[in-house]
Design a protein around this motif. Structure first.
Motif, short mmCIF file in Angstrom:
data_model
loop_
_atom_site.label_atom_id
_atom_site.label_comp_id
_atom_site.label_asym_id
_atom_site.label_seq_id
_atom_site.Cartn_x
_atom_site.Cartn_y
_atom_site.Cartn_z
N CYS A 152 0.83 -1.20 0.00
CA CYS A 152 0.00 0.00 0.00
C CYS A 152 0.87 1.26 0.00
O CYS A 152 0.54 2.25 -0.65
CB CYS A 152 -0.93 0.00 1.20
N ASN A 171 2.22 1.71 -3.45
CA ASN A 171 1.13 2.20 -4.29
C ASN A 171 0.94 3.71 -4.10
O ASN A 171 0.82 4.47 -5.06
CB ASN A 171 -0.16 1.47 -3.89
N GLN A 172 0.93 4.15 -2.84
CA GLN A 172 0.76 5.57 -2.56
C GLN A 172 1.93 6.39 -3.11
O GLN A 172 1.74 7.46 -3.70
CB GLN A 172 0.64 5.80 -1.06
N ALA A 222 -2.29 11.88 -3.14
CA ALA A 222 -2.60 10.46 -3.01
C ALA A 222 -2.60 10.13 -1.53
O ALA A 222 -1.56 10.26 -0.87
CB ALA A 222 -1.58 9.62 -3.77
N LEU A 268 -3.63 7.56 1.79
CA LEU A 268 -4.01 6.24 2.28
C LEU A 268 -5.37 6.34 2.95
O LEU A 268 -5.54 7.06 3.94
CB LEU A 268 -2.97 5.72 3.27
N VAL A 296 -5.69 3.45 -1.57
CA VAL A 296 -5.32 4.83 -1.86
C VAL A 296 -6.46 5.52 -2.61
O VAL A 296 -7.09 4.92 -3.48
CB VAL A 296 -4.03 4.91 -2.71
N SER A 350 -5.75 11.15 6.30
CA SER A 350 -5.22 9.89 5.79
C SER A 350 -5.00 8.91 6.92
O SER A 350 -4.89 9.27 8.08
CB SER A 350 -3.90 10.13 5.05
N CYS A 409 -4.86 -3.11 1.31
CA CYS A 409 -5.44 -3.01 -0.01
C CYS A 409 -6.45 -4.11 -0.18
O CYS A 409 -6.20 -5.26 0.16
CB CYS A 409 -4.36 -3.13 -1.09
#
Length: 243
Positions: A191, A194-195, A212, A214, A223, A235, A241
């Motif tokens: 995750c 990804n962010q 972006a 979380l 995200v 966030s 995920c």
């Protein structure tokens, strides 16, 4: 690719079945054959035939549901919804290769001053920045407001399998994690990668009025993209995920 995946892909080779599968995924709720038939403009008998083929292929699951409101006499309606592991078939496409490249480069370039986790985030952000620069050169969008930035980002993120969904003009949720189920095995790392990737992409795209964040949510990527003025909360970290 295993036999089950081949069977699923074969089932989606039929255009009608693929439209059905995509429709039910997009609705994000169980649908009856009547609803599917009406949405696609086909007969209920034909809809039932193709829906049951999708069930047999492991892409959908079916059950009988009590009607809402006043209980009616007679048979309960049969409803269809995506099977738990249907997304893994490749709709939307998974991006395991990209994640593997990021982690491999992180291992090879890790310095003494950073951890393996930090190295992975560095590489992921740089990959996102490279994609953002390329997209900006292609589209040449000029100055980007928060709303325009999300609009431009949506097309690219759809191609990467994130399934962007515009909730408000300044909030975009990502309905799918391209790295699932790997994200389920190492959520904090995947995750965060990804962010970092998405943050780098937005920055080099020139969409600095979007971030972006979380924001774990069942059934979605961990995200989401928020523009200035978004009313969403702060966030979160340590998220998972979801498919």
């Amino acid at each position: 690719m295993d036999h089950a995946s081949l069977t699923s892909l074969a089932a989606l080779g039929d255009a009608t079945r693929r439209r059905m599968f995509e429709l039910i995924r997009q609705e994000r709720r169980p649908m009856t054959r009547e609803e599917v038939a009406d949405s696609l403009g086909i007969s209920r008998k034909l809809a039932a035939f193709h829906l049951d083929k999708l069930v047999a292929a492991g892409l959908l699951q079916a059950r009988y549901e009590s009607p809402t409101g006043i209980r009616k006499v007679g048979r309960r309606p049969k409803v269809y919804e995506p099977a738990d592991d249907a997304v893994a078939v490749s709709i939307p496409e998974r991006r395991y290769g990209m994640l593997a490249d990021v982690l491999t480069e992180a291992v090879l370039t890790e310095t003494d001053e950073e951890s393996a986790h930090d190295a992975a985030l560095r590489v992921a952000r740089r990959r996102g920045e490279t994609l953002g620069r390329a997209e900006r050169e292609r589209v040449r969008p000029g100055r980007l407001s928060a709303e325009r930035g999300l609009t431009v980002a949506a097309e690219t993120l759809a191609e990467f399998g994130f399934e962007p969904e515009r909730i408000t003009p300044t909030l975009m949720r990502l309905r799918n994690c391209p790295f699932h189920p790997m994200a389920a095995k190492a959520p904090e790392l995947v995750c965060a990668v990804n962010q970092a990737f998405l943050a780098g992409y937005l920055h080099s795209l020139g969409s600095d009025k979007t971030t972006a964040v979380l924001a774990p949510r069942p059934g979605s990527c961990c995200v989401e993209l928020r523009g200035e003025g978004s009313a969403e909360g702060s966030s979160e970290t340590g998220s998972t995920c979801e498919r």
